[in-house]
Design an enzyme around this catalytic site. Structure first.
Site, short mmCIF file in Angstrom:
data_model
loop_
_atom_site.label_atom_id
_atom_site.label_comp_id
_atom_site.label_asym_id
_atom_site.label_seq_id
_atom_site.Cartn_x
_atom_site.Cartn_y
_atom_site.Cartn_z
N PHE A 1 0.81 -1.21 0.00
CA PHE A 1 0.00 0.00 0.00
C PHE A 1 0.85 1.26 0.00
O PHE A 1 1.82 1.37 0.78
CB PHE A 1 -0.88 0.05 1.26
N ASP A 2 0.47 2.22 -0.82
CA ASP A 2 0.91 3.59 -0.62
C ASP A 2 0.26 4.09 0.67
O ASP A 2 -0.66 3.44 1.20
CB ASP A 2 0.48 4.44 -1.82
#
Length: 225
Positions: free
Chosen positions: A8-9
């Site tokens: 995930f960003d």
């Protein structure tokens, strides 16, 4: 193919920080009697510190002393994100809990500096979901280069092609696609441009839809094979 990890960003994807950051930048421009160049600002989203400096310096030219602008900006931004829990985006907690129940390892790959990223995630109450954290200060090349996603996959000991990647920005999507990951984009401040849409990744309105999408297509395998 079954996927064995999720990466995930952070800003704009897990946490609703992009509006806080933009407002701090806008206020800094006003304080320094500078124009707020919205298109230039939006193009830095997803970049690491060096990429941000390069883009803003090019965009503003000789109108700015970048270090003065950056100090004014961070003096407004850091007191907020270092002390206040930034709200998580829609669908984040449900997705993280679902992936955890499926025994899927998770990592964060963010352009933010490591110490600040840890603070943001802990204040938001989601730090313990993640098995590893890779940050902009740990790579030579920022997004849209794939290095940070490759680092995150390596730390999870999963092949990049067996990783799901979640991003909001065009720069981040380019990085994750270049890393050969299966990419889901949930746009925040910036809509995907035609060049990015042509990459053929998944674009959703929120993370809420992800479990249904993954279950429907049967793309998860539990744990690391």
């Amino acid at each position: 193919m079954n996927y064995q990890a999720a990466i995930f960003d952070m800003d704009g994807l897990l946490l609703d920080t992009e509006r806080v950051c933009q407002q701090a930048f806008r206020e800094s421009c006003e304080a320094l009697s500078l124009p707020f160049l919205e298109d230039t600002y939006l193009s830095i989203i997803g970049c690491n510190a060096q990429g941000i400096e390069n883009i803003l310096t090019a965009g503003y030219g000789d109108k700015i002393d970048y270090q003065i602008l950056r100090k004014a900006w961070m003096d407004r931004y850091h007191p907020v994100v270092n002390t206040q829990a930034i709200p998580v985006k829609k669908g984040v907690l449900a997705l993280l809990n679902w992936l955890k129940s499926e025994k899927i390892p998770m990592a964060v790959a963010t352009s933010t500096h490591r110490e600040l990223a840890i603070t943001k995630l802990k204040l938001a109450g989601i730090y313990d979901f993640f098995d590893s954290l890779s940050t902009g200060c740990e790579v030579q090349h920022g997004k849209p280069h794939p290095e940070i996603f490759l680092l995150a996959a390596d730390r999870l000991k999963v092949l990049p092609a067996r990783c799901l990647a979640f991003e909001d920005s065009n720069n981040g999507v380019r990085a994750a696609v270049s890393a050969k990951m299966q990419v889901f984009q949930i746009p925040d401040l910036v809509a995907p441009c035609s060049e990015v849409l042509a990459l053929g990744h998944n674009v959703l309105d929120s993370l809420t839809m992800v479990p249904q999408q993954l279950t429907k297509h049967g793309v998860l395998s539990q744990g690391i094979a």
